[in-house]
Design an enzyme around this catalytic site. Structure first.
Site, PDB file in Angstrom:
ATOM      1  N   GLU A 256      49.798 122.411  45.527  1.00 15.73           N
ATOM      2  CA  GLU A 256      49.432 123.655  46.210  1.00 15.73           C
ATOM      3  C   GLU A 256      48.678 123.381  47.504  1.00 15.73           C
ATOM      4  O   GLU A 256      48.949 123.990  48.551  1.00 15.73           O
ATOM      5  CB  GLU A 256      48.566 124.528  45.307  1.00 15.73           C
ATOM      6  CG  GLU A 256      49.214 124.916  43.995  1.00 15.73           C
ATOM      7  CD  GLU A 256      48.829 123.979  42.865  1.00 15.73           C
ATOM      8  OE1 GLU A 256      48.949 122.739  43.048  1.00 15.73           O
ATOM      9  OE2 GLU A 256      48.415 124.462  41.805  1.00 15.73           O
TER      10      GLU A 256
ATOM     11  N   CYS B 291      44.995 125.042  39.243  1.00 12.82           N
ATOM     12  CA  CYS B 291      43.667 124.713  38.731  1.00 12.82           C
ATOM     13  C   CYS B 291      42.614 125.466  39.554  1.00 12.82           C
ATOM     14  O   CYS B 291      42.920 126.178  40.509  1.00 12.82           O
ATOM     15  CB  CYS B 291      43.434 123.212  38.797  1.00 12.82           C
ATOM     16  SG  CYS B 291      43.297 122.570  40.488  1.00 12.82           S
TER      17      CYS B 291
ATOM     18  N   CYS C 126      42.658 124.541  43.344  1.00 15.17           N
ATOM     19  CA  CYS C 126      43.786 125.129  44.077  1.00 15.17           C
ATOM     20  C   CYS C 126      43.658 126.643  44.165  1.00 15.17           C
ATOM     21  O   CYS C 126      44.007 127.248  45.186  1.00 15.17           O
ATOM     22  CB  CYS C 126      45.091 124.736  43.416  1.00 15.17           C
ATOM     23  SG  CYS C 126      45.437 122.955  43.544  1.00 15.17           S
TER      24      CYS C 126
ATOM     25  N   HIS D  50      46.778 117.961  45.471  1.00 18.04           N
ATOM     26  CA  HIS D  50      47.654 118.677  44.556  1.00 18.04           C
ATOM     27  C   HIS D  50      48.770 119.346  45.348  1.00 18.04           C
ATOM     28  O   HIS D  50      48.651 119.577  46.562  1.00 18.04           O
ATOM     29  CB  HIS D  50      46.867 119.721  43.773  1.00 18.04           C
ATOM     30  CG  HIS D  50      45.976 119.134  42.727  1.00 18.04           C
ATOM     31  ND1 HIS D  50      45.367 119.893  41.753  1.00 18.04           N
ATOM     32  CD2 HIS D  50      45.574 117.854  42.501  1.00 18.04           C
ATOM     33  CE1 HIS D  50      44.649 119.114  40.965  1.00 18.04           C
ATOM     34  NE2 HIS D  50      44.753 117.874  41.407  1.00 18.04           N
TER      35      HIS D  50
END
Length: 331
Positions: free
Chosen positions: A48, A76, A79, A46
């Protein structure tokens, strides 16, 4: 956030859900990342996570204290865990993620009192641009007749249904609290009055210092909503329902107790050095809008620092405001 959007567009160009992130320290970008779990065959890739990895490598430390992370979409759970482990001081995100957001939309790991570290959260920065980028991505995919696979929609990224929610989200209301008038006013996005309620603020008056038992002033947001599934007069201790329902008899037995009932809207300051961070942090002072025993309520300064409301009033307000609703407290 503009730089995070640059990264998000790189993801879109690669056929990935357009989410981008940057890590900033002392005004300088030290880490960048964009979403690429599909092309990298990496469920953890992801935006992040990739920005954190980049920053950690550049700075030579897996801990990133004093850094801020800007990301176009609410993090999420995965993360959020990495952000907390990296000791990121502040997270600024653009669009809410109504299905998997871990900063208040679904769960709020950043406000979990049992964890040993807490990052400051600011949401809604360039929200329309961030949400629009994701929504446009899925519109283009549908227009090409490419039905998104579960792989493309999983791992904490928004589905087409979620982006529809973003596109058609209701206008954000705002709250204005007047300490001189002892009122709380709910406004729509155009500034029209929707509701006005009596409140009770701190007996010690306005103030931001920890331990002052004063009501903080300035710009805030609703950091977390707690108690939506509880009945009126539910008793809370440390933001958790005790299973009791308050009665006047209980109040008579503990006349000095600061009862927190029915609903909690936990506030976080938005002005560093004034009501956020250090010794003047509203969230870490546990400043709430909350219910109080109705038979004791007075529209006058009587609280220990929080904003007290009648139980029916706070329950109604709770249902009318989403997380991160702006709150202005005026003295």
């Amino acid at each position: 956030m503009a730089e995070a959007l640059v990264e998000a567009r790189k993801a879109a160009a690669a056929g990935e859900v357009p989410v981008g992130a940057v890590v900033v320290r002392d005004g300088e970008i030290v880490g960048r990342g964009y979403n690429c779990p599909i092309s990298s065959h990496d469920p953890s890739a992801h935006a992040e996570i990739r920005a954190l990895r980049d920053a950690a490598e550049r700075l030579g430390n897996y801990r990133l204290p004093g850094c801020s992370l800007y990301v176009t979409l609410e993090p999420c759970v995965m993360c959020a865990g990495a952000i907390l482990h990296a000791r990121i001081a502040r997270v600024v995100y653009g669009a809410r993620e109504p299905k998997t957001g871990a900063a208040g939309s679904v769960v709020d790991l950043f406000a979990e009192d049992r964890l040993n570290f807490h990052a400051e959260i600011v949401g809604g920065v360039l929200a329309a641009a961030c949400a629009g980028l994701v929504a446009g991505f899925f519109r283009a995919k549908r227009g090409r007749g490419a039905a998104g696979s579960r792989a493309e929609e999983g791992g904490g990224e928004p589905s087409p249904g979620d982006t529809a929610l973003m596109e058609n989200r209701p206008a954000m209301p705002s709250i204005e609290i007047s300490l001189p008038d002892q009122t709380l006013t709910l406004l729509d996005e155009a500034g029209h009055v929707l509701r006005r309620y009596p409140i009770s603020s701190a007996a010690n008056g306005p103030g931001e210092e920890a331990g002052s038992f004063r009501t903080p002033r300035g710009e805030h947001v609703v950091r977390a909503k707690i108690g939506g599934d509880q009945p009126l007069n539910a008793v809370f201790s440390a933001r958790r329902p005790t299973g009791e329902l308050y009665t006047p008899e209980m109040g008579a037995q503990e006349p000095e107790r600061d009862w927190i009932l029915s609903r909690i809207l936990w506030l976080s300051g938005r002005e560093p050095g004034f009501n956020r961070l250090g010794a003047c942090d509203s969230m870490r002072r546990y400043i709430y809008i909350h219910g109080t025993p109705d038979e004791r309520f007075e529209q006058a300064p009587r609280s220990h620092g929080c904003i007290r409301m009648r139980n029916a009033d706070v329950a109604e307000l709770f249902d009318l405001v989403p997380p991160f609703t702006p709150v202005t407290i005026r003295a």
